[in-house]
Design a protein around this motif. Structure first.
Motif, PDB file in Angstrom:
ATOM      1  N   MET A   1       0.829  -1.191   0.000  1.00  0.00           N
ATOM      2  CA  MET A   1       0.000   0.000   0.000  1.00  0.00           C
ATOM      3  C   MET A   1       0.874   1.254   0.000  1.00  0.00           C
ATOM      4  SD  MET A   1      -2.992  -1.057   2.712  1.00  0.00           S
ATOM      5  CE  MET A   1      -3.832   0.506   2.459  1.00  0.00           C
ATOM      6  N   ALA A   2       0.353   2.344  -0.585  1.00  0.00           N
ATOM      7  CA  ALA A   2       1.103   3.587  -0.667  1.00  0.00           C
ATOM      8  C   ALA A   2       1.255   4.223   0.708  1.00  0.00           C
ATOM      9  CB  ALA A   2       0.370   4.553  -1.600  1.00  0.00           C
ATOM     10  N   ASN A   3       2.433   4.803   0.947  1.00  0.00           N
ATOM     11  CA  ASN A   3       2.606   5.596   2.163  1.00  0.00           C
ATOM     12  C   ASN A   3       1.738   6.846   2.055  1.00  0.00           C
ATOM     13  OD1 ASN A   3       4.408   3.920   3.471  1.00  0.00           O
ATOM     14  ND2 ASN A   3       6.212   4.930   2.618  1.00  0.00           N
ATOM     15  N   LYS A   4       1.252   7.317   3.190  1.00  0.00           N
ATOM     16  CA  LYS A   4       0.358   8.462   3.231  1.00  0.00           C
ATOM     17  C   LYS A   4       1.129   9.734   3.560  1.00  0.00           C
ATOM     18  CE  LYS A   4      -2.975   5.353   2.996  1.00  0.00           C
ATOM     19  NZ  LYS A   4      -3.811   5.128   1.816  1.00  0.00           N
ATOM     20  N   VAL A   5       0.777  10.808   2.880  1.00  0.00           N
ATOM     21  CA  VAL A   5       1.331  12.126   3.169  1.00  0.00           C
ATOM     22  C   VAL A   5       0.188  12.983   3.703  1.00  0.00           C
ATOM     23  CG1 VAL A   5       2.500  14.155   2.250  1.00  0.00           C
ATOM     24  CG2 VAL A   5       3.067  11.878   1.362  1.00  0.00           C
ATOM     25  N   ASN A   6       0.137  13.140   5.011  1.00  0.00           N
ATOM     26  CA  ASN A   6      -0.939  13.874   5.683  1.00  0.00           C
ATOM     27  C   ASN A   6      -0.530  15.327   5.872  1.00  0.00           C
ATOM     28  OD1 ASN A   6      -2.784  11.477   6.663  1.00  0.00           O
ATOM     29  ND2 ASN A   6      -0.700  10.886   7.250  1.00  0.00           N
ATOM     30  N   ILE A   7      -1.220  16.244   5.209  1.00  0.00           N
ATOM     31  CA  ILE A   7      -0.924  17.670   5.360  1.00  0.00           C
ATOM     32  C   ILE A   7      -2.122  18.354   6.019  1.00  0.00           C
ATOM     33  CG2 ILE A   7      -0.360  19.826   4.205  1.00  0.00           C
ATOM     34  CD1 ILE A   7       0.964  18.349   2.010  1.00  0.00           C
ATOM     35  N   VAL A   8      -1.856  19.060   7.119  1.00  0.00           N
ATOM     36  CA  VAL A   8      -2.909  19.811   7.811  1.00  0.00           C
ATOM     37  C   VAL A   8      -2.949  21.218   7.223  1.00  0.00           C
ATOM     38  CG1 VAL A   8      -3.850  20.518  10.031  1.00  0.00           C
ATOM     39  CG2 VAL A   8      -2.416  18.459   9.889  1.00  0.00           C
ATOM     40  N   LEU A   9      -4.051  21.548   6.559  1.00  0.00           N
ATOM     41  CA  LEU A   9      -4.188  22.838   5.874  1.00  0.00           C
ATOM     42  C   LEU A   9      -5.466  23.551   6.315  1.00  0.00           C
ATOM     43  CD1 LEU A   9      -3.284  22.029   2.133  1.00  0.00           C
ATOM     44  CD2 LEU A   9      -1.926  23.380   3.739  1.00  0.00           C
ATOM     45  N   GLN A  10      -5.340  24.797   6.669  1.00  0.00           N
ATOM     46  CA  GLN A  10      -6.482  25.665   6.938  1.00  0.00           C
ATOM     47  C   GLN A  10      -5.946  27.077   7.023  1.00  0.00           C
ATOM     48  OE1 GLN A  10      -9.404  27.332   6.839  1.00  0.00           O
ATOM     49  NE2 GLN A  10     -10.353  25.408   7.473  1.00  0.00           N
ATOM     50  N   GLY A  11      -6.572  28.012   6.297  1.00  0.00           N
ATOM     51  CA  GLY A  11      -6.080  29.379   6.249  1.00  0.00           C
ATOM     52  C   GLY A  11      -6.284  30.173   7.515  1.00  0.00           C
ATOM     53  N   SER A 113       5.295   8.413  -7.225  1.00  0.00           N
ATOM     54  CA  SER A 113       6.349   7.974  -6.314  1.00  0.00           C
ATOM     55  C   SER A 113       5.842   6.960  -5.294  1.00  0.00           C
ATOM     56  CB  SER A 113       6.941   9.190  -5.587  1.00  0.00           C
ATOM     57  OG  SER A 113       7.470  10.127  -6.497  1.00  0.00           O
ATOM     58  N   GLY A 114       4.599   6.521  -5.464  1.00  0.00           N
ATOM     59  CA  GLY A 114       4.028   5.546  -4.548  1.00  0.00           C
ATOM     60  C   GLY A 114       3.521   6.143  -3.253  1.00  0.00           C
ATOM     61  N   LEU A 115       3.150   7.426  -3.291  1.00  0.00           N
ATOM     62  CA  LEU A 115       2.671   8.129  -2.108  1.00  0.00           C
ATOM     63  C   LEU A 115       1.267   8.666  -2.355  1.00  0.00           C
ATOM     64  CD1 LEU A 115       5.923  10.205  -1.495  1.00  0.00           C
ATOM     65  CD2 LEU A 115       5.218   8.187  -0.200  1.00  0.00           C
ATOM     66  N   GLU A 116       0.478   8.772  -1.318  1.00  0.00           N
ATOM     67  CA  GLU A 116      -0.888   9.295  -1.442  1.00  0.00           C
ATOM     68  C   GLU A 116      -1.048  10.526  -0.566  1.00  0.00           C
ATOM     69  OE1 GLU A 116      -5.597   8.138  -0.652  1.00  0.00           O
ATOM     70  OE2 GLU A 116      -4.021   6.675  -0.216  1.00  0.00           O
ATOM     71  N   LEU A 117      -1.460  11.639  -1.168  1.00  0.00           N
ATOM     72  CA  LEU A 117      -1.683  12.880  -0.433  1.00  0.00           C
ATOM     73  C   LEU A 117      -3.070  12.862   0.208  1.00  0.00           C
ATOM     74  CD1 LEU A 117      -0.789  15.802   0.280  1.00  0.00           C
ATOM     75  CD2 LEU A 117      -1.877  16.524  -1.863  1.00  0.00           C
ATOM     76  N   ILE A 118      -3.122  13.221   1.498  1.00  0.00           N
ATOM     77  CA  ILE A 118      -4.380  13.365   2.221  1.00  0.00           C
ATOM     78  C   ILE A 118      -4.394  14.751   2.845  1.00  0.00           C
ATOM     79  CG2 ILE A 118      -5.870  12.496   4.059  1.00  0.00           C
ATOM     80  CD1 ILE A 118      -4.417   9.803   3.775  1.00  0.00           C
ATOM     81  N   ILE A 119      -5.435  15.519   2.576  1.00  0.00           N
ATOM     82  CA  ILE A 119      -5.575  16.853   3.147  1.00  0.00           C
ATOM     83  C   ILE A 119      -6.428  16.763   4.398  1.00  0.00           C
ATOM     84  CG2 ILE A 119      -6.352  19.230   2.801  1.00  0.00           C
ATOM     85  CD1 ILE A 119      -4.051  18.473   0.985  1.00  0.00           C
ATOM     86  N   HIS A 120      -5.874  17.231   5.522  1.00  0.00           N
ATOM     87  CA  HIS A 120      -6.619  17.339   6.778  1.00  0.00           C
ATOM     88  C   HIS A 120      -6.956  18.808   6.986  1.00  0.00           C
ATOM     89  CE1 HIS A 120      -5.625  13.233   8.394  1.00  0.00           C
ATOM     90  NE2 HIS A 120      -4.701  13.357   7.455  1.00  0.00           N
ATOM     91  N   THR A 121      -8.216  19.108   7.204  1.00  0.00           N
ATOM     92  CA  THR A 121      -8.586  20.496   7.432  1.00  0.00           C
ATOM     93  C   THR A 121      -9.480  20.588   8.658  1.00  0.00           C
ATOM     94  OG1 THR A 121      -9.346  22.529   6.339  1.00  0.00           O
ATOM     95  CG2 THR A 121     -10.670  20.537   5.992  1.00  0.00           C
ATOM     96  N   VAL A 122      -9.547  21.793   9.221  1.00  0.00           N
ATOM     97  CA  VAL A 122     -10.255  22.007  10.483  1.00  0.00           C
ATOM     98  C   VAL A 122     -11.469  22.903  10.265  1.00  0.00           C
ATOM     99  CG1 VAL A 122      -9.932  22.562  12.927  1.00  0.00           C
ATOM    100  CG2 VAL A 122      -7.935  22.117  11.476  1.00  0.00           C
ATOM    101  N   ILE A 123     -12.575  22.506  10.863  1.00  0.00           N
ATOM    102  CA  ILE A 123     -13.754  23.372  10.940  1.00  0.00           C
ATOM    103  C   ILE A 123     -13.985  23.652  12.418  1.00  0.00           C
ATOM    104  CG2 ILE A 123     -16.204  23.650  10.423  1.00  0.00           C
ATOM    105  CD1 ILE A 123     -14.512  23.282   7.918  1.00  0.00           C
ATOM    106  N   THR A 124     -14.067  24.916  12.777  1.00  0.00           N
ATOM    107  CA  THR A 124     -14.287  25.265  14.167  1.00  0.00           C
ATOM    108  C   THR A 124     -15.492  26.182  14.302  1.00  0.00           C
ATOM    109  OG1 THR A 124     -13.169  25.994  16.192  1.00  0.00           O
ATOM    110  CG2 THR A 124     -12.797  27.301  14.205  1.00  0.00           C
ATOM    111  N   GLY A 125     -15.969  26.316  15.527  1.00  0.00           N
ATOM    112  CA  GLY A 125     -17.189  27.088  15.762  1.00  0.00           C
ATOM    113  C   GLY A 125     -16.911  28.544  16.073  1.00  0.00           C
ATOM    114  N   GLY A 126     -17.950  29.226  16.531  1.00  0.00           N
ATOM    115  CA  GLY A 126     -17.819  30.633  16.895  1.00  0.00           C
ATOM    116  C   GLY A 126     -17.575  31.526  15.695  1.00  0.00           C
ATOM    117  N   GLN A 127     -16.792  32.594  15.899  1.00  0.00           N
ATOM    118  CA  GLN A 127     -16.543  33.571  14.845  1.00  0.00           C
ATOM    119  C   GLN A 127     -15.732  33.003  13.688  1.00  0.00           C
ATOM    120  OE1 GLN A 127     -14.737  36.942  16.785  1.00  0.00           O
ATOM    121  NE2 GLN A 127     -16.681  37.670  17.639  1.00  0.00           N
TER     122      GLN A 127
END
Length: 244
Positions: A1-11, A113-127
């Motif tokens: 299985m492909a290795n995972k590339v986990n990137i945490v992205l949120q502006g 290259s045998g890698l899989e990109l996964i985008i992790h993003t955050v949703i938060t409350g309030g303003q």
């Protein structure tokens, strides 16, 4: 299985990106895996502060400005990794890194290259709810359709609700649910007990295990940290088909 590339992205800053990266890294370690951990935040290298996680800090600045060409070194690091990767990216480099990944067709390059990109993003409350929802929607549109997303719901700043609807009832999710491979709910912890113990551990850049082993920790503090670790690891276990 492909290795995972986990990137945490949120502006949006201050929504828990580094916490999420640290939780993922600790989950991998609990499975006897040693991920390559990278911190690309030039302002607040919080992830790098967790010494137990052996996080590599990548300097992306040149004369007080972000140098997009330095992202090449990030891809070199990733491509040489023999294990899964976890990358924490700061709000200040969000636009530059996102543009780099898309314009240079990095998802396709990683796949070759045998890698899989996964985008992790955050949703938060309030303003910050509107900003984080907009950030999620824009990323979904910008990244190729075969790039999976993992959404982390963080209620620290308030309920994640819009006009009485939770995230999974909102149009932005319903129209893009096929792109979301997993949803991780960060529990809303009572500030005076669970929240305080977690905040103390994060401020000291301690992993869950290190916080539990602290000689000065009370029995109830250790108990609450253990519960928090279990809450999050249980959800990551359910998402493990995506992450591992």
């Amino acid at each position: 299985m492909a290795n995972k590339v986990n990137i945490v992205l949120q502006g949006k800053g201050g929504v828990g990106k580094s916490f999420i990266a640290s939780v993922m890294a600790q989950y991998y370690y609990s499975k006897n895996k040693t991920p390559l951990c990278i911190d690309t935040d030039p302002v607040n290298a919080t992830f790098h502060g967790f010494k137990a996680l052996n996080v590599k800090r990548l300097d992306l600045m040149e004369d007080d400005e972000i140098d997009p060409h330095k992202f090449d070194s990030l891809i070199d690091l990733i491509s040489k990794s023999k294990t899964d990767v976890i990358i924490d990216n700061g709000a200040s480099t969000f636009v530059a890194l996102s543009h780099y990944l898309i314009s240079n067709r990095i998802p396709a390059l990683l796949e070759k290259s045998g890698l899989e990109l996964i985008i992790h993003t955050v949703i938060t409350g309030g303003q910050a709810l509107s900003d984080t929802l907009n950030g999620f929607q824009k990323m979904i549109k910008q990244f190729p359709e075969d790039v999976p997303f993992v959404v982390w719901l963080n209620p620290f700043w308030g309920k994640i609700e819009l006009e009485g609807k939770n995230f999974e009832s909102l149009r932005v999710y319903l129209e893009n649910k096929n792109r979301v491979s997993a949803i991780i709910n960060i529990p809303k912890y009572k500030p005076e007990t669970f929240g305080r113990d977690l905040a103390d551990a994060l401020q000291a850049k301690l992993t869950f295990d290190d916080a539990i082993k602290q000689p000065e920790s009370t029995i109830m503090s250790r108990q609450r940290i253990s519960i928090i670790r279990g809450d999050l690891f249980d959800q990551l276990e359910l998402a493990s088909p995506v992450l591992t």
